[in-house]
Scaffold this active site. Structure first.
Site, PDB file in Angstrom:
ATOM      1  N   ASP A  98     -15.121  -0.389   1.547  1.00 11.50           N
ATOM      2  CA  ASP A  98     -16.205  -0.778   2.459  1.00 11.50           C
ATOM      3  C   ASP A  98     -15.623  -1.473   3.696  1.00 11.50           C
ATOM      4  O   ASP A  98     -15.980  -1.173   4.818  1.00 11.50           O
ATOM      5  CB  ASP A  98     -17.245  -1.669   1.752  1.00 11.50           C
ATOM      6  CG  ASP A  98     -16.635  -2.885   1.043  1.00 11.50           C
ATOM      7  OD1 ASP A  98     -15.394  -3.032   0.990  1.00 11.50           O
ATOM      8  OD2 ASP A  98     -17.432  -3.703   0.534  1.00 11.50           O
ATOM      9  N   ASP A 101     -10.424  -6.524   5.175  1.00  8.41           N
ATOM     10  CA  ASP A 101     -10.570  -7.801   5.864  1.00  8.41           C
ATOM     11  C   ASP A 101      -9.201  -8.480   5.927  1.00  8.41           C
ATOM     12  O   ASP A 101      -8.413  -8.197   6.815  1.00  8.41           O
ATOM     13  CB  ASP A 101     -11.610  -8.632   5.096  1.00  8.41           C
ATOM     14  CG  ASP A 101     -12.015  -9.889   5.818  1.00  8.41           C
ATOM     15  OD1 ASP A 101     -11.985  -9.893   7.062  1.00  8.41           O
ATOM     16  OD2 ASP A 101     -12.373 -10.881   5.143  1.00  8.41           O
TER      17      ASP A 101
HETATM   18  P1  IMP Z   1     -10.034  -8.577   1.621  1.00 11.61           P
HETATM   19  O1  IMP Z   1      -9.216  -8.651   0.385  1.00 11.61           O
HETATM   20  O2  IMP Z   1     -10.046  -9.887   2.365  1.00 11.61           O
HETATM   21  O3  IMP Z   1      -9.644  -7.450   2.549  1.00 11.61           O
HETATM   22  O4  IMP Z   1     -11.525  -8.482   1.136  1.00 11.61           O
HETATM   23  C1  IMP Z   1     -12.253  -7.368   1.150  1.00 11.61           C
HETATM   24  C2  IMP Z   1     -13.537  -7.572   0.371  1.00 11.61           C
HETATM   25  O5  IMP Z   1     -14.259  -8.767   0.764  1.00 11.61           O
HETATM   26  C3  IMP Z   1     -14.453  -6.421   0.673  1.00 11.61           C
HETATM   27  O6  IMP Z   1     -14.246  -5.343  -0.212  1.00 11.61           O
HETATM   28  C4  IMP Z   1     -15.830  -7.048   0.595  1.00 11.61           C
HETATM   29  O7  IMP Z   1     -16.337  -6.958  -0.731  1.00 11.61           O
HETATM   30  C5  IMP Z   1     -15.641  -8.510   0.950  1.00 11.61           C
HETATM   31  N1  IMP Z   1     -16.015  -8.760   2.365  1.00 11.61           N
HETATM   32  C6  IMP Z   1     -15.172  -9.089   3.373  1.00 11.61           C
HETATM   33  N2  IMP Z   1     -15.840  -9.243   4.527  1.00 11.61           N
HETATM   34  C7  IMP Z   1     -17.142  -9.011   4.263  1.00 11.61           C
HETATM   35  C8  IMP Z   1     -18.346  -9.015   5.082  1.00 11.61           C
HETATM   36  O8  IMP Z   1     -18.361  -9.256   6.301  1.00 11.61           O
HETATM   37  N3  IMP Z   1     -19.515  -8.716   4.435  1.00 11.61           N
HETATM   38  C9  IMP Z   1     -19.559  -8.433   3.101  1.00 11.61           C
HETATM   39  N4  IMP Z   1     -18.469  -8.407   2.306  1.00 11.61           N
HETATM   40  C10 IMP Z   1     -17.269  -8.701   2.882  1.00 11.61           C
END
Ligand code: IMP
Ligand code: MG
Length: 176
Positions: A98, A101
């Site tokens: 999705d 981040d």
């Molecule tokens: P990462 O490990 O920081 O890349 O986290 C990714 C996960 O955090 C995604 O798969 C989402 O489930 C959640 N996430 C990060 N940013 C958002 C946002 O703006 N809205 C909703 N979920 C988010």
């Protein structure tokens, strides 16, 4: 139904579906003549994955995994809570996210899946928030780059809500 606590819409349903079709065309060209396994990360990628799968002009298989975080608010402390149903050995795998981040979740999944000897593995994400990246991950296909704001819709949730919005929106900071 009461209106969701939305500050502004970043991408409308029409913009999202048009962009998914473009990315699907790119993927179809890249993997022409091959089969592709789409691996979705539950639950956020489900809406994107189904739209992408229908727009890809290739024989496609789908499988899902789920992750859970064990580090509280520490990003990237994740483990696989539900694994794939089938092996990916020898397959062309597209990891469908999705949002990328910090990149920590994606990097963990990439390393885990790469250890299962797929023929190839690539990453496709609906949203990319590069300003918050903590580790480099090779994002092969992305639909949209977004600013440093929390977003919902098209699979993305706030406390499990708003995944079913057919647009992508910045959540109101007061959160309704
Ligand atoms: P990462 O490990 O920081 O890349 O986290 C990714 C996960 O955090 C995604 O798969 C989402 O489930 C959640 N996430 C990060 N940013 C958002 C946002 O703006 N809205 C909703 N979920 C988010
Ligand atoms: Mg989430």
């Amino acid at each position: 139904m009461t209106a969701p606590p939305i500050e502004r819409i970043l991408f409308t349903e029409e913009q999202v579906s048009a962009r998914i079709r473009e990315v699907a065309a790119e993927i179809s060209l890249k993997f022409y003549g091959r089969e592709l396994k789409l691996v979705g990360v539950l639950k956020g990628s489900v809406f994107f994955l189904t739209a992408l799968a229908r727009a890809i002009d290739l024989p496609v298989k789908i499988d899902f995994l789920a992750i859970s975080s064990f580090g509280g608010d520490t990003p990237g402390m994740v483990r696989i809570a539900k694994d794939l149903d089938d092996p990916i050995q020898g397959e062309d795998v597209l990891l469908v996210e999705d949002i990328v981040d910090t990149g920590l979740t994606t990097r963990y999944l990439l390393q885990t899946l790469a250890g299962r000897a797929p023929r190839s593995i690539a990453i496709c994400t609906l949203l990319d928030r590069t300003v918050r990246r903590m580790v480099q991950v090779p994002v092969d296909y992305r639909c949209f780059e977004i600013p440093d704001r929390f977003v919902v819709g098209c699979g993305l949730d706030y406390k499990q809500l708003y995944r079913n919005l057919d647009y992508i929106a910045v959540l109101n900071p007061d959160r309704g």
